[in-house]
Design a protein around this motif. Structure first.
Motif, mmCIF file in Angstrom:
data_model
loop_
_atom_site.group_PDB
_atom_site.id
_atom_site.type_symbol
_atom_site.label_atom_id
_atom_site.label_comp_id
_atom_site.label_asym_id
_atom_site.label_seq_id
_atom_site.Cartn_x
_atom_site.Cartn_y
_atom_site.Cartn_z
ATOM 1 N N TRP A 162 70.724 -20.600 -17.901
ATOM 2 C CA TRP A 162 69.295 -20.844 -17.929
ATOM 3 C C TRP A 162 68.616 -20.418 -16.632
ATOM 4 C CZ3 TRP A 162 65.435 -22.506 -21.152
ATOM 5 C CH2 TRP A 162 65.812 -22.734 -22.461
ATOM 6 N N SER A 163 69.328 -20.360 -15.536
ATOM 7 C CA SER A 163 68.722 -19.956 -14.269
ATOM 8 C C SER A 163 68.180 -18.530 -14.336
ATOM 9 C CB SER A 163 69.710 -20.093 -13.120
ATOM 10 O OG SER A 163 70.826 -19.249 -13.325
ATOM 11 N N ARG A 164 68.689 -17.709 -15.231
ATOM 12 C CA ARG A 164 68.170 -16.349 -15.387
ATOM 13 C C ARG A 164 66.686 -16.354 -15.758
ATOM 14 N NH1 ARG A 164 72.424 -12.248 -17.564
ATOM 15 N NH2 ARG A 164 74.366 -13.257 -16.987
ATOM 16 N N ALA A 165 66.273 -17.338 -16.527
ATOM 17 C CA ALA A 165 64.873 -17.411 -16.972
ATOM 18 C C ALA A 165 63.943 -17.848 -15.834
ATOM 19 C CB ALA A 165 64.753 -18.384 -18.138
ATOM 20 N N ARG A 166 64.478 -18.304 -14.750
ATOM 21 C CA ARG A 166 63.673 -18.721 -13.594
ATOM 22 C C ARG A 166 63.423 -17.541 -12.685
ATOM 23 N NH1 ARG A 166 61.645 -23.099 -15.132
ATOM 24 N NH2 ARG A 166 63.040 -24.718 -15.776
ATOM 25 N N GLU A 222 60.423 -1.580 -15.521
ATOM 26 C CA GLU A 222 60.259 -2.244 -16.821
ATOM 27 C C GLU A 222 61.418 -1.928 -17.772
ATOM 28 O OE1 GLU A 222 58.325 -4.470 -19.899
ATOM 29 O OE2 GLU A 222 57.991 -4.426 -17.746
ATOM 30 N N GLN A 223 61.951 -0.711 -17.715
ATOM 31 C CA GLN A 223 63.007 -0.312 -18.648
ATOM 32 C C GLN A 223 64.408 -0.660 -18.148
ATOM 33 O OE1 GLN A 223 62.342 0.942 -21.715
ATOM 34 N NE2 GLN A 223 60.204 0.610 -21.171
ATOM 35 N N GLY A 239 61.357 -6.608 -19.301
ATOM 36 C CA GLY A 239 61.627 -5.437 -20.121
ATOM 37 C C GLY A 239 60.714 -5.394 -21.328
ATOM 38 N N PRO A 240 60.883 -4.391 -22.165
ATOM 39 C CA PRO A 240 59.968 -4.206 -23.285
ATOM 40 C C PRO A 240 60.058 -5.297 -24.353
ATOM 41 C CG PRO A 240 61.725 -2.568 -23.330
ATOM 42 C CD PRO A 240 61.853 -3.311 -22.045
ATOM 43 N N ASN A 241 61.172 -6.017 -24.434
ATOM 44 C CA ASN A 241 61.341 -7.036 -25.476
ATOM 45 C C ASN A 241 61.499 -8.443 -24.922
ATOM 46 O OD1 ASN A 241 61.462 -5.017 -27.553
ATOM 47 N ND2 ASN A 241 63.505 -4.542 -26.807
ATOM 48 N N GLY A 242 61.311 -8.620 -23.630
ATOM 49 C CA GLY A 242 61.657 -9.875 -22.982
ATOM 50 C C GLY A 242 60.701 -11.025 -23.137
ATOM 51 N N THR A 243 59.466 -10.767 -23.493
ATOM 52 C CA THR A 243 58.512 -11.874 -23.555
ATOM 53 C C THR A 243 58.429 -12.493 -24.947
ATOM 54 O OG1 THR A 243 56.696 -10.332 -23.922
ATOM 55 C CG2 THR A 243 57.106 -11.038 -21.650
ATOM 56 N N SER A 244 59.087 -11.888 -25.911
ATOM 57 C CA SER A 244 59.043 -12.466 -27.256
ATOM 58 C C SER A 244 59.977 -13.674 -27.340
ATOM 59 C CB SER A 244 59.446 -11.423 -28.301
ATOM 60 O OG SER A 244 60.751 -10.975 -28.069
ATOM 61 N N GLY A 245 59.506 -14.728 -27.969
ATOM 62 C CA GLY A 245 60.349 -15.901 -28.193
ATOM 63 C C GLY A 245 60.263 -16.959 -27.118
ATOM 64 N N TYR A 269 63.871 -16.392 -22.812
ATOM 65 C CA TYR A 269 63.614 -14.947 -22.854
ATOM 66 C C TYR A 269 64.891 -14.137 -23.073
ATOM 67 C CZ TYR A 269 59.575 -16.959 -20.554
ATOM 68 O OH TYR A 269 58.510 -17.757 -20.232
ATOM 69 N N ARG A 270 65.650 -14.506 -24.111
ATOM 70 C CA ARG A 270 66.972 -13.913 -24.377
ATOM 71 C C ARG A 270 66.980 -12.390 -24.504
ATOM 72 N NH1 ARG A 270 71.322 -17.145 -23.293
ATOM 73 N NH2 ARG A 270 70.894 -19.239 -24.014
ATOM 74 N N ASN A 271 65.865 -11.768 -24.831
ATOM 75 C CA ASN A 271 65.829 -10.307 -24.960
ATOM 76 C C ASN A 271 65.434 -9.604 -23.671
ATOM 77 O OD1 ASN A 271 66.533 -10.333 -27.709
ATOM 78 N ND2 ASN A 271 64.437 -10.879 -28.247
ATOM 79 N N ALA A 272 65.242 -10.352 -22.611
ATOM 80 C CA ALA A 272 64.805 -9.779 -21.339
ATOM 81 C C ALA A 272 65.929 -8.976 -20.676
ATOM 82 C CB ALA A 272 64.339 -10.883 -20.397
ATOM 83 N N ASN A 273 65.520 -8.070 -19.807
ATOM 84 C CA ASN A 273 66.502 -7.268 -19.066
ATOM 85 C C ASN A 273 67.486 -8.136 -18.296
ATOM 86 O OD1 ASN A 273 64.966 -5.144 -19.979
ATOM 87 N ND2 ASN A 273 64.361 -4.409 -17.964
ATOM 88 N N PHE A 274 67.024 -9.263 -17.755
ATOM 89 C CA PHE A 274 67.919 -10.078 -16.923
ATOM 90 C C PHE A 274 69.007 -10.780 -17.718
ATOM 91 C CE2 PHE A 274 63.712 -12.178 -17.183
ATOM 92 C CZ PHE A 274 64.009 -13.295 -17.951
#
Length: 127
Positions: free
Chosen positions: A123-127, A67-68, A75-81, A85-90
């Motif tokens: 955008w493929s990162r979000a997939r 998760e970290q 990650g801890p901030n990835g599901t907001s927005g 998911y621009r704040n995600a670890n990926f």
């Protein structure tokens, strides 16, 4: 045998290892008072036949799925927005260490190296 690099506190091997299934084995030697960073990594195929080349990638699973620090996790901030998911670890510019081996169709290893892996794309990162 979990993909992570052995450290001085890892389980000590005091005999032979029975390998009965496809696996990656990592081993290292440690001596008190010395610095050791050489890890020996080998992929073993047991009863495995293919007509395709094989890439063996080994790393500590946390490098991908923690998760970290995992590069494939929200990650801890990835599901907001929402998406993408621009704040995600990926989305982070992180590289994780891997050991890479390449085997031809005949099962002969062509090369191996320690290197890094990271996620690219938009955008493929979000997939």
């Amino acid at each position: 045998m979990d993909g992570s690099d052995p450290i001085s506190t890892s389980t000590l091997l005091s005999g032979s290892v029975l390998i009965s299934d496809n696996t990656v084995l990592k081993a290292a030697c440690f001596e008190e008072g010395t610095i050791t960073d050489l890890v020996f990594t080998n992929t073993y195929f047991i009863g495995y036949e293919t007509k395709l080349p094989v890439w063996s990638i080994s790393t500590d699973p946390d490098n991908f799925f923690d998760e970290q620090i995992g590069i494939y996790e929200y990650g801890p901030n990835g599901t907001s927005g929402g998406a993408p998911y621009r704040n995600a670890n990926f989305w982070k510019d992180w590289e994780r260490p891997i050991h890479l081996e390449f085997f031809e169709e005949d099962g002969i290893q062509q090369f191996e190296l320690d290197c890094g892996v990271k996620i690219f794309g938009n955008w493929s990162r979000a997939r």
